[in-house]
Design a protein around this motif. Structure first.
Motif, mmCIF file in Angstrom:
data_model
loop_
_atom_site.group_PDB
_atom_site.id
_atom_site.type_symbol
_atom_site.label_atom_id
_atom_site.label_comp_id
_atom_site.label_asym_id
_atom_site.label_seq_id
_atom_site.Cartn_x
_atom_site.Cartn_y
_atom_site.Cartn_z
ATOM 1 N N ASP A 1 -23.869 -29.065 20.506
ATOM 2 C CA ASP A 1 -24.412 -28.720 21.807
ATOM 3 C C ASP A 1 -25.714 -27.962 21.579
ATOM 4 O O ASP A 1 -25.707 -26.760 21.282
ATOM 5 C CB ASP A 1 -23.412 -27.869 22.592
ATOM 6 C CG ASP A 1 -23.861 -27.596 24.016
ATOM 7 O OD1 ASP A 1 -25.001 -27.987 24.359
ATOM 8 O OD2 ASP A 1 -23.095 -27.001 24.788
ATOM 9 N N GLU B 1 -28.160 -27.122 23.629
ATOM 10 C CA GLU B 1 -28.530 -26.114 24.618
ATOM 11 C C GLU B 1 -27.851 -24.777 24.343
ATOM 12 O O GLU B 1 -28.474 -23.725 24.429
ATOM 13 C CB GLU B 1 -28.174 -26.606 26.014
ATOM 14 C CG GLU B 1 -28.988 -27.829 26.453
ATOM 15 C CD GLU B 1 -28.627 -28.258 27.858
ATOM 16 O OE1 GLU B 1 -27.747 -27.608 28.469
ATOM 17 O OE2 GLU B 1 -29.221 -29.236 28.342
ATOM 18 N N ASN B 2 -26.567 -24.802 24.002
ATOM 19 C CA ASN B 2 -25.827 -23.565 23.740
ATOM 20 C C ASN B 2 -25.800 -23.186 22.270
ATOM 21 O O ASN B 2 -25.325 -22.101 21.921
ATOM 22 C CB ASN B 2 -24.392 -23.685 24.255
ATOM 23 C CG ASN B 2 -24.335 -23.881 25.756
ATOM 24 O OD1 ASN B 2 -25.121 -23.289 26.494
ATOM 25 N ND2 ASN B 2 -23.414 -24.726 26.223
ATOM 26 N N CYS C 1 -19.092 -28.652 19.082
ATOM 27 C CA CYS C 1 -18.079 -29.001 20.069
ATOM 28 C C CYS C 1 -17.159 -30.074 19.510
ATOM 29 O O CYS C 1 -17.590 -30.935 18.746
ATOM 30 C CB CYS C 1 -18.712 -29.505 21.369
ATOM 31 S SG CYS C 1 -19.784 -28.297 22.185
#
Length: 757
Positions: free
Chosen positions: A186, A188-189, A193
């Protein structure tokens, strides 16, 4: 990534200060692919025609793959309806006839989930790292423990839904027979995942053999309108007209239902297809990820999915192979006997017997219903005011008809009630279903075991869990691939700050004790050389102080605390820490711990221990052998407490070093050197004694000769002999004192080691 040099230029053909010919400056074949690999979406670099062609191929081949698994998908939907015991109105053999679903599939799914979920998620330590190869100093095991702690933290703390989704997978697999995990980064974060994806939403051609070889994998994704708008504004998707409604109402659920078509916030379906396509025009299809809006047929995202680190390029610049990065892990429940890709579950295995069981059970209820309801024929001689008459409890009806005529005019139906044979058949079908689904009374806690021997009970449990254990092993094999892919993501995207916070590293107490013992040896050696206490800055070092670093023992400072010249000590500089000990003081890094060398990721759970009784039985065997000299008592005690479900085991056990003590190798080397030095010293003393003895004999012979010749009188000879004996006595005393000093030093060192231990 640095691209390899595959077009070497002969420097002898280029004069000094002269540039290479322009025609020889050929672009690297992987240069364009490298530029695309760094982009979040290259769809904007492609023409509208190319995007349309790609989208058309994605949808067409997705349809082909979905058609190939139509039979499996239909069976999966029927199984989901059966496990949910969906109620339906039945009008045969009469209106509102019995339509009960016997819950054998529901029971099988619940039993499997109840056993598999605790086995796959046994606690906080979900991931364990297996050490491969010799580990004499315990460094690999320490590294494995750190990686295990960090990855388990990621699964249980960072991935909020991982445990919940694993629980759902354990209950869905026995019904559908298949499932997937999607492992990705992920961006963006900034986190890894691992999401569970239902097999209904991952479309693969049924005729393929393995995910490693399949040419395309399609993931059906639902996105709400606000999520689509966020991706468009973040330039993850191209701007396109996606409409105001969900069109198809989203992805059909396993039971066939969808969201309302009139809902403006209904999700849209996107096809994320992992496939091969030749976009650089060299004739070789590279791995890509295409995202297509299903309703509009628009290609909104194109992302590289190749691994250039492992690309093969010939010497003449031709690209041979570009491997694909894996995103999906396959979790089959049972392999398809026909060789199909998708696994099968209890829903398919029990469908025929389940339908027969339901039919028999409903016939029994219908027969009992008809027998209890009664009914029959009324003769025309019955002069009733109503065409139909019902009799209630404790109610008597008065008729204007003689009793004999009533008996003759009423002919009741002859409903014999449930058939005993049908009841026996029902029991046979239920037992057959239990044998297939492995749901036996002995496993559900319903067996009457008052007169059963414990060994017999354990044997029955073991036999009853044979099928279940084989399924668990299959799931753990897939789980190992999931952990390996997460390990690879951690290697590619290290976060040192987070890693240090999670592992909270500090030298182990055993290492600090070994450092302190080494420092005490240095102090004692300096005392022996100087004849007094060790000195530092002109003053004696107090007991327990550090003659090398000037601080308290056990402070974290790595090997620098014992570097030569770090302190002054009267007769000589302190020595460096042995390499076998200094390496344990080096702070580990995430980049170093997540290298491929000497590590193999395996799941922690043991599929042979799926019940608490089995765990305790094995724990008792360990407990009975705790006194064996080759038994690792710390690990044995840890397994016993874990089997008993004792919490916070680490707080109860005092850790012992893995492998040999960090100081053991250094002590062994030091002993060898001391023994060698002692042997050399004894040889020197022996040689010295031999030489002195020979000199004495020679002097005595000379004196006798002088006396015989008259050159030396008896008094002078006596005086010379007395002096010679005195000198010999003095030499013997000196040698004795030296030996006593050596023995005293040896005893002092032994006493110091005992105190350190």
């Amino acid at each position: 990534m640095a691209l390899p040099e595959i077009y070497p230029i002969d420097d002898d053909e280029i004069a000094e200060g002269e540039a290479a010919p322009a025609e020889e400056q050929k672009p690297h074949p992987l240069e364009q692919l490298q530029a695309w690999a760094d982009s979040a979406n290259i769809a904007g670099e492609l023409t509208e025609d190319i995007r349309s062609q790609i989208a058309a191929r994605v949808i067409d081949e997705y349809t082909i793959d979905k058609s190939s698994r139509a039979d499996w998908e239909n069976e999966a939907r029927l199984a989901m309806e059966a496990v949910l015991q969906k109620a339906e109105v039945k009008n045969y053999p009469f209106q509102h006839a019995s339509n009960i679903k016997y819950p054998i599939l529901t029971s099988a799914a619940l039993q499997f989930g109840a056993r598999s979920y605790p086995a796959m998620v046994p606690g906080d330590r979900i991931v364990k790292v297996k050490v491969v190869g010799p580990d004499p100093m315990g460094l690999k095991q320490a590294r494995a423990d750190r990686v295990s702690l960090h990855m388990s933290y990621q699964l249980t703390k960072q991935m909020d839904g991982w445990e919940d989704e694993t629980d759902m997978m354990c209950h869905q697999l026995p019904v559908l027979g298949d499932g997937f995990k999607k492992i990705y980064r992920d961006v963006e974060n900034g986190r890894n995942c691992s999401d569970f994806v239902s097999a209904m939403n991952v479309v693969v051609n049924q005729n393929t053999k393995s995910l490693r070889d399949v040419p395309r994998i399609t993931h059906e994704i639902e996105l709400y309108p606000y999520q689509i708008e966020e991706r468009i504004r973040g330039e993850t998707f191209l701007d396109f007209e996606y409409g105001s409604s969900g069109g198809t109402g989203g992805i059909p659920k396993p039971d066939g239902t969808t969201d309302s078509l009139n809902d403006t916030d209904a999700p849209h379906v996107f096809l994320e297809q992992h496939r091969f396509e030749d976009l650089d025009g060299d004739g070789l299809r590279e791995p890509w990820i295409f995202t297509v809006h299903k309703d509009s047929g628009k290609c909104v995202r194109v992302v590289a999915n190749y691994n250039l680190d492992k690309a093969r390029v010939r010497d003449d610049g031709v690209i041979v192979r570009i491997p694909r990065r894996d995103y999906f892990v396959h979790f089959p429940f049972l392999p398809d006997p026909n060789g199909g890709f998708y696994g099968i579950g209890f829903g398919r295995l029990l469908r025929a017997s389940g339908e027969a069981t339901n039919t028999a059970l409903n016939q029994i209820f219908d027969a009992a219903h008809l027998q209890n309801a009664g009914g029959g024929f009324l003769g025309s001689g019955m002069n009733l005011k109503k065409a139909e008459m019902r009799i209630a409890m404790n109610e008597w009806k008065q008729l204007n008809v003689p009793g004999k005529n009533i008996r003759d005019a009423i002919v009741p139906h002859n409903f014999p009630g449930p058939s005993p044979v049908l009841f026996q058949i029902l029991g046979l079908l239920i037992d057959a279903g239990k044998s297939i689904s492995n749901v036996q009374d002995i496993l559900t806690g319903e067996a009457s075991a008052q007169t059963m021997q414990p060994t017999t009970l354990l044997a029955l449990i073991e036999q009853g869990l044979k099928v279940f254990t084989s399924i668990i092993k299959r799931l753990f094999r897939s789980m190992a691939r999931e952990f390996a892919m997460l390990y690879e993501l951690n290697r590619r995207y290290p976060d040192e700050e987070e890693y240090q916070e999670v592992i909270d590293w500090s030298p182990s107490p055993q290492v600090l004790q070994a450092v302190e013992a080494f420092k005490q040896e240095q102090q004692q050696a300096m005392m022996g050389r100087n004849g007094g206490p060790p000195m530092q800055d002109g003053a004696p070092v107090p007991p327990g102080g550090d003659a090398m670093s000037g601080g308290a023992p056990g402070v974290t400072g790595g090997a620098a605390a014992a570097q030569p010249g770090a302190g002054s000590g009267g007769g000589g500089a302190p020595q460096e820490l042995p390499p076998q000990l200094a390496v344990h003081l080096e702070r580990p890094t995430m980049a170093g711990d997540y290298e491929y060398e000497n590590c193999d990721i395996v799941p922690i759970a043991d599929p042979s221990q799926v019940t608490d009784m089995q765990k305790m039985a094995k724990a008792q065997i360990i407990e009975a052998n705790m006194g064996h000299p080759n038994m690792n008592k710390e690990k044995g005690l840890r397994r016993i407490l874990t089997a008993a479900s004792i919490e916070e085991v680490d707080e109860l056990i005092v850790p012992t070093p893995e492998g040999p003590d960090p100081m053991q190798a250094a002590e062994l080397e030091s002993k060898v050197m001391k023994n060698k030095a002692g042997a050399m010293k004894d040889i020197a003393i022996s040689e010295k004694t031999t030489v002195e003895t020979q000199a004495i004999h020679q002097a005595a012979a000379v004196e006798h000769a002088h006396i015989a010749s008259g050159h030396l009188d008896q008094d002078q000879a006596l005086a010379n002999e007395t002096q010679r004996l005195q000198n010999l006595k003095t030499a013997s005393e000196i040698r004795l004192a030296e030996r006593q000093q050596v023995e005293a030093e040896r005893q002092a060192k032994a006493a110091g080691k005992g105190e350190a231990a």
